[in-house]
Write a protein that holds these residues in place. Structure first.
Motif, PDB file in Angstrom:
ATOM      1  N   ILE A  14     -38.944-119.514 -14.377  1.00  0.00           N
ATOM      2  CA  ILE A  14     -39.088-119.990 -13.109  1.00  0.00           C
ATOM      3  C   ILE A  14     -38.193-121.271 -12.724  1.00  0.00           C
ATOM      4  CG2 ILE A  14     -40.821-121.038 -11.588  1.00  0.00           C
ATOM      5  CD1 ILE A  14     -42.827-119.549 -13.061  1.00  0.00           C
ATOM      6  N   PRO A  15     -37.279-121.421 -12.131  1.00  0.00           N
ATOM      7  CA  PRO A  15     -36.504-122.386 -11.723  1.00  0.00           C
ATOM      8  C   PRO A  15     -37.226-123.664 -11.182  1.00  0.00           C
ATOM      9  CG  PRO A  15     -36.162-121.028  -9.850  1.00  0.00           C
ATOM     10  CD  PRO A  15     -37.144-120.314 -10.892  1.00  0.00           C
ATOM     11  N   ALA A  16     -36.870-124.962 -11.708  1.00  0.00           N
ATOM     12  CA  ALA A  16     -37.438-126.062 -11.062  1.00  0.00           C
ATOM     13  C   ALA A  16     -37.297-126.186  -9.740  1.00  0.00           C
ATOM     14  CB  ALA A  16     -36.794-127.457 -12.106  1.00  0.00           C
ATOM     15  N   ARG A  17     -35.940-125.926  -9.233  1.00  0.00           N
ATOM     16  CA  ARG A  17     -35.809-125.592  -7.684  1.00  0.00           C
ATOM     17  C   ARG A  17     -36.207-124.446  -7.362  1.00  0.00           C
ATOM     18  NH1 ARG A  17     -33.375-128.725  -4.046  1.00  0.00           N
ATOM     19  NH2 ARG A  17     -32.568-130.308  -5.416  1.00  0.00           N
ATOM     20  N   LEU A  18     -37.086-124.241  -6.574  1.00  0.00           N
ATOM     21  CA  LEU A  18     -37.703-123.213  -5.978  1.00  0.00           C
ATOM     22  C   LEU A  18     -37.024-122.569  -5.022  1.00  0.00           C
ATOM     23  CD1 LEU A  18     -41.562-123.825  -6.346  1.00  0.00           C
ATOM     24  CD2 LEU A  18     -40.068-122.698  -8.067  1.00  0.00           C
ATOM     25  N   PRO A  19     -36.875-121.318  -4.500  1.00  0.00           N
ATOM     26  CA  PRO A  19     -35.828-120.695  -3.604  1.00  0.00           C
ATOM     27  C   PRO A  19     -36.256-121.359  -2.074  1.00  0.00           C
ATOM     28  CG  PRO A  19     -37.299-119.076  -4.512  1.00  0.00           C
ATOM     29  CD  PRO A  19     -37.628-120.322  -5.505  1.00  0.00           C
ATOM     30  N   MET A  20     -37.562-121.879  -2.037  1.00  0.00           N
ATOM     31  CA  MET A  20     -37.970-122.163  -0.794  1.00  0.00           C
ATOM     32  C   MET A  20     -38.083-123.610  -0.730  1.00  0.00           C
ATOM     33  SD  MET A  20     -40.558-121.704  -2.605  1.00  0.00           S
ATOM     34  CE  MET A  20     -41.128-119.804  -2.820  1.00  0.00           C
ATOM     35  N   PRO A  21     -37.936-124.294   0.523  1.00  0.00           N
ATOM     36  CA  PRO A  21     -38.238-125.691   0.535  1.00  0.00           C
ATOM     37  C   PRO A  21     -39.610-126.308  -0.105  1.00  0.00           C
ATOM     38  CG  PRO A  21     -37.387-125.147   2.682  1.00  0.00           C
ATOM     39  CD  PRO A  21     -37.551-123.894   1.832  1.00  0.00           C
ATOM     40  N   VAL A  22     -39.495-127.169  -0.928  1.00  0.00           N
ATOM     41  CA  VAL A  22     -40.698-127.815  -1.441  1.00  0.00           C
ATOM     42  C   VAL A  22     -41.209-129.116  -1.039  1.00  0.00           C
ATOM     43  CG1 VAL A  22     -41.777-128.538  -3.766  1.00  0.00           C
ATOM     44  CG2 VAL A  22     -40.573-126.349  -3.600  1.00  0.00           C
ATOM     45  N   ILE A  23     -42.433-129.462  -0.613  1.00  0.00           N
ATOM     46  CA  ILE A  23     -42.747-130.671  -0.394  1.00  0.00           C
ATOM     47  C   ILE A  23     -43.733-131.170  -1.275  1.00  0.00           C
ATOM     48  CG2 ILE A  23     -43.863-132.177   1.399  1.00  0.00           C
ATOM     49  CD1 ILE A  23     -43.130-129.976   3.568  1.00  0.00           C
ATOM     50  N   LEU A  24     -43.755-132.124  -2.018  1.00  0.00           N
ATOM     51  CA  LEU A  24     -44.605-132.830  -2.905  1.00  0.00           C
ATOM     52  C   LEU A  24     -45.809-133.715  -2.237  1.00  0.00           C
ATOM     53  CD1 LEU A  24     -42.715-133.219  -6.370  1.00  0.00           C
ATOM     54  CD2 LEU A  24     -43.983-131.325  -5.670  1.00  0.00           C
ATOM     55  N   VAL A  25     -46.773-133.914  -2.176  1.00  0.00           N
ATOM     56  CA  VAL A  25     -47.595-134.905  -1.612  1.00  0.00           C
ATOM     57  C   VAL A  25     -48.692-135.543  -2.750  1.00  0.00           C
ATOM     58  CG1 VAL A  25     -49.446-134.991   0.053  1.00  0.00           C
ATOM     59  CG2 VAL A  25     -47.619-133.374   0.654  1.00  0.00           C
ATOM     60  N   GLY A  26     -48.443-136.905  -2.795  1.00  0.00           N
ATOM     61  CA  GLY A  26     -49.223-137.479  -3.801  1.00  0.00           C
ATOM     62  C   GLY A  26     -49.859-138.819  -3.271  1.00  0.00           C
ATOM     63  N   GLY A  27     -50.584-139.578  -3.982  1.00  0.00           N
ATOM     64  CA  GLY A  27     -51.074-140.807  -3.211  1.00  0.00           C
ATOM     65  C   GLY A  27     -52.422-140.592  -3.792  1.00  0.00           C
ATOM     66  N   THR A  28     -53.188-141.952  -3.404  1.00  0.00           N
ATOM     67  CA  THR A  28     -54.768-141.960  -3.875  1.00  0.00           C
ATOM     68  C   THR A  28     -55.582-141.192  -2.959  1.00  0.00           C
ATOM     69  OG1 THR A  28     -53.827-144.357  -4.820  1.00  0.00           O
ATOM     70  CG2 THR A  28     -56.310-143.982  -4.380  1.00  0.00           C
ATOM     71  N   ASN A  29     -55.478-141.476  -1.659  1.00  0.00           N
ATOM     72  CA  ASN A  29     -56.228-140.904  -0.775  1.00  0.00           C
ATOM     73  C   ASN A  29     -55.336-140.256   0.277  1.00  0.00           C
ATOM     74  OD1 ASN A  29     -58.891-141.488  -1.582  1.00  0.00           O
ATOM     75  ND2 ASN A  29     -58.258-143.758  -1.499  1.00  0.00           N
ATOM     76  N   GLY A  30     -55.764-139.264   0.975  1.00  0.00           N
ATOM     77  CA  GLY A  30     -55.337-138.637   2.169  1.00  0.00           C
ATOM     78  C   GLY A  30     -54.530-137.507   1.952  1.00  0.00           C
ATOM     79  N   LYS A  31     -54.251-137.047   0.487  1.00  0.00           N
ATOM     80  CA  LYS A  31     -53.411-136.128  -0.069  1.00  0.00           C
ATOM     81  C   LYS A  31     -53.881-134.696   0.798  1.00  0.00           C
ATOM     82  CE  LYS A  31     -53.916-136.409  -4.322  1.00  0.00           C
ATOM     83  NZ  LYS A  31     -54.810-137.869  -4.405  1.00  0.00           N
ATOM     84  N   GLY A  32     -55.178-134.322   0.746  1.00  0.00           N
ATOM     85  CA  GLY A  32     -55.667-132.907   1.020  1.00  0.00           C
ATOM     86  C   GLY A  32     -55.302-132.952   2.728  1.00  0.00           C
ATOM     87  N   SER A  33     -55.709-133.794   3.493  1.00  0.00           N
ATOM     88  CA  SER A  33     -55.347-133.682   4.913  1.00  0.00           C
ATOM     89  C   SER A  33     -54.131-133.856   5.322  1.00  0.00           C
ATOM     90  CB  SER A  33     -56.403-134.925   5.520  1.00  0.00           C
ATOM     91  OG  SER A  33     -56.026-136.024   5.088  1.00  0.00           O
ATOM     92  N   THR A  34     -53.226-134.499   4.496  1.00  0.00           N
ATOM     93  CA  THR A  34     -51.776-134.535   4.723  1.00  0.00           C
ATOM     94  C   THR A  34     -51.140-133.101   4.450  1.00  0.00           C
ATOM     95  OG1 THR A  34     -51.556-136.798   4.386  1.00  0.00           O
ATOM     96  CG2 THR A  34     -49.530-135.560   4.194  1.00  0.00           C
ATOM     97  N   LEU A  57     -56.701-148.219  -6.283  1.00  0.00           N
ATOM     98  CA  LEU A  57     -57.157-148.209  -7.534  1.00  0.00           C
ATOM     99  C   LEU A  57     -58.055-146.853  -7.664  1.00  0.00           C
ATOM    100  CD1 LEU A  57     -58.462-152.028  -8.122  1.00  0.00           C
ATOM    101  CD2 LEU A  57     -56.147-150.868  -9.029  1.00  0.00           C
ATOM    102  N   ASP A  58     -57.481-146.148  -8.738  1.00  0.00           N
ATOM    103  CA  ASP A  58     -58.319-144.851  -9.015  1.00  0.00           C
ATOM    104  C   ASP A  58     -57.658-144.343 -10.061  1.00  0.00           C
ATOM    105  OD1 ASP A  58     -60.239-143.140  -8.824  1.00  0.00           O
ATOM    106  OD2 ASP A  58     -59.396-141.855  -7.164  1.00  0.00           O
ATOM    107  N   HIS A  59     -58.443-143.761 -11.045  1.00  0.00           N
ATOM    108  CA  HIS A  59     -57.817-143.191 -12.252  1.00  0.00           C
ATOM    109  C   HIS A  59     -57.193-144.139 -13.224  1.00  0.00           C
ATOM    110  CE1 HIS A  59     -58.730-139.081 -10.881  1.00  0.00           C
ATOM    111  NE2 HIS A  59     -57.984-139.309  -9.881  1.00  0.00           N
ATOM    112  N   GLN A  60     -57.671-145.323 -13.340  1.00  0.00           N
ATOM    113  CA  GLN A  60     -56.946-146.284 -14.087  1.00  0.00           C
ATOM    114  C   GLN A  60     -56.835-146.070 -15.543  1.00  0.00           C
ATOM    115  OE1 GLN A  60     -59.221-146.911 -11.546  1.00  0.00           O
ATOM    116  NE2 GLN A  60     -59.400-149.159 -11.054  1.00  0.00           N
ATOM    117  N   ASP A  61     -57.630-145.401 -16.001  1.00  0.00           N
ATOM    118  CA  ASP A  61     -57.542-144.936 -17.371  1.00  0.00           C
ATOM    119  C   ASP A  61     -56.298-144.312 -17.705  1.00  0.00           C
ATOM    120  OD1 ASP A  61     -59.962-146.049 -17.978  1.00  0.00           O
ATOM    121  OD2 ASP A  61     -61.043-144.125 -18.290  1.00  0.00           O
ATOM    122  N   TRP A  62     -55.723-143.426 -16.757  1.00  0.00           N
ATOM    123  CA  TRP A  62     -54.507-142.909 -16.708  1.00  0.00           C
ATOM    124  C   TRP A  62     -53.392-143.521 -16.131  1.00  0.00           C
ATOM    125  CZ3 TRP A  62     -58.998-139.787 -15.843  1.00  0.00           C
ATOM    126  CH2 TRP A  62     -59.569-139.347 -16.849  1.00  0.00           C
TER     127      TRP A  62
END
Length: 428
Positions: free
Chosen positions: A37-57, A165-170
């Motif tokens: 599996i290539p790290a660059r997939l054949p379709m455009p990829v959007i990565l969504v991170g953050g503490t809150n709001g990821k699911g709705s974004t 602040l969240d998941h401070q242990d990691w």
């Protein structure tokens, strides 16, 4: 080997306990190479991170691209009721049969490369996106960013919603450390978006400069005006619909999705008509949902998976906007490794009574005594422990009346104890 009763059990069987979290990309990179599996997939990829709001974004992005006619793969976590919720293919949950097929095919790889629960789920989801030929892959970060499994893939756009602040242990004990981890999904020369307009995290901005990332920031490079429903940025202005879920932060999540669509318009052209109204509105159970499960003559139920201080402040703002509510009771259950005091504190002013529950399906759960003691040390009144969600709901419903609010929040593990039919228009 016979399949266990649930997909989650099957993944846990392959990976070890589902609560096991082992950060790092070495295993994912080795698995990608083994599976070709290539790290660059054949379709455009959007990565969504953050503490809150990821699911709705992710949900807003999914809706806009589907409304423009694209086939969309949307990978999110965790799930509430069933493992299949983690992947939507063209707006529908990937069927259990596809998941089972992928997990069976991944078994040999897992024997050679020990993978975590989330890594196995991510690989299976991406393989399904490849097999079904989606036009765009939207991948939600599970934990942090820099060392998260989805960061093994090369993005065409990276989104960091918020940093708190969240998941401070990691991730680190302070916002700056967490911001650096979240910004780990940035790539040199790849467009990136950041949504903390009022209090941007300096470490995110610094990471973008160091890595030569063209970062666009809400409130600086693009804007949204809720009263008029206008989004502006990058020399454009667009009419956008109101957010699908309550809370001022949802306007920021919506603005980030519109910005991502705008930045990727050369790869994935989207007409303005596809983002001006909701025609294929997504569902996102348990995110700032106002419900009336008992009818209009009974209290309103507000449900949210908020489990950190920033998310709790957003909930407090929702309650503040309901100043006409005579009373507010809360049902809360949390994980012991969360900031319980910091999460509960923003709500103290608005709550008349607390029902604390002990989550029973994870060893990470805080006990009812821990939650109760935390609340009482902060001066909360009317704190009681309930034996079950059913008991807590019935006690609160019998006490409250029309115009009152019952808030249920604290963890995905708690919210999933509510009836699925309450949170979904079509549970099937």
């Amino acid at each position: 080997m016979s399949l266990p009763d649930t997909l989650s059990d099957r993944v846990a069987e392959l990976a070890g306990p589902p609560e096991q979290i082992v950060m790092g990309l070495e295993r994912m990179r080795a698995a990608l190479a083994a599976l070709k599996i290539p790290a660059r997939l054949p379709m455009p990829v959007i990565l969504v991170g953050g503490t809150n709001g990821k699911g709705s974004t992710v949900a807003y992005l999914e809706a806009f691209y589907r409304q423009a006619g694209y086939r969309v793969g949307a990978y999110t976590s965790p799930h509430l009721w069933q493992f299949t919720e983690r992947l939507r293919l063209d707006g529908r949950l990937a069927p259990e049969s596809l998941w089972c097929q992928q997990l069976t095919e991944l078994a040999d790889t897992v024997c050679q490369i020990p993978l975590t629960y989330f890594e196995i789920a991510t690989l299976a989801a991406v393989r399904m996106m490849l097999a079904t030929g989606v036009d765009v892959a939207i991948l939600e970060v599970g934990l942090g960013g820099r060392l998260d499994a989805v960061n093994a893939f090369v993005p065409d756009c990276s989104v960091v919603t918020t940093v708190d602040l969240d998941h401070q242990d990691w991730l680190g004990s302070d916002r700056a450390s967490i911001g650096r981890e979240k910004a780990g999904i940035f790539r040199r020369g790849v467009p990136a978006l950041y949504g903390d307009a009022e209090d941007p995290c300096a470490s995110v901005l610094e990471a973008a400069v160091r890595a030569d990332v063209p970062l666009q920031q809400l409130g600086r490079d693009f804007h949204v005006d809720p009263p008029s429903g206008k989004w502006s940025g990058f020399g454009q202005e667009k009419q956008v619909p109101a957010p699908l879920w309550a809370g001022p932060a949802q306007w920021a999540n919506l603005a980030l999705a519109v910005a991502a669509v705008s930045l990727l318009r050369e790869k994935l052209p989207v007409p303005d008509t596809a983002i001006s109204a909701w025609t294929l509105a997504p569902e996102l159970p348990g995110r700032c949902q106002w419900l009336q499960p008992w009818g209009k003559d009974n209290p309103d139920l507000l449900v949210d998976v908020a489990h950190n201080p920033q998310a709790a402040r957003q909930l407090a703002a929702l309650l503040a906007a309901r100043k006409g509510a005579a009373r507010c009771h809360v049902i809360v259950g949390m994980l012991a490794d969360k900031d319980m005091a910091g999460t509960l504190a923003p709500l103290l002013h608005w709550v008349d009574a607390w029902h604390v529950l002990e989550i029973t399906d994870t060893p990470r759960a805080a006990t009812a005594a821990q939650l109760g003691d935390t609340l009482e040390r902060m001066g909360a009144v009317a704190v009681s422990a309930d034996a079950s969600m059913e008991q807590a709901l019935e006690r609160a419903r019998m006490t409250l009346a029309a115009g009152d609010v019952l808030l249920c929040f604290g963890s995905f593990h708690l919210v999933k104890q509510l009836p699925m039919a309450w949170l979904l228009r079509d549970p099937a």
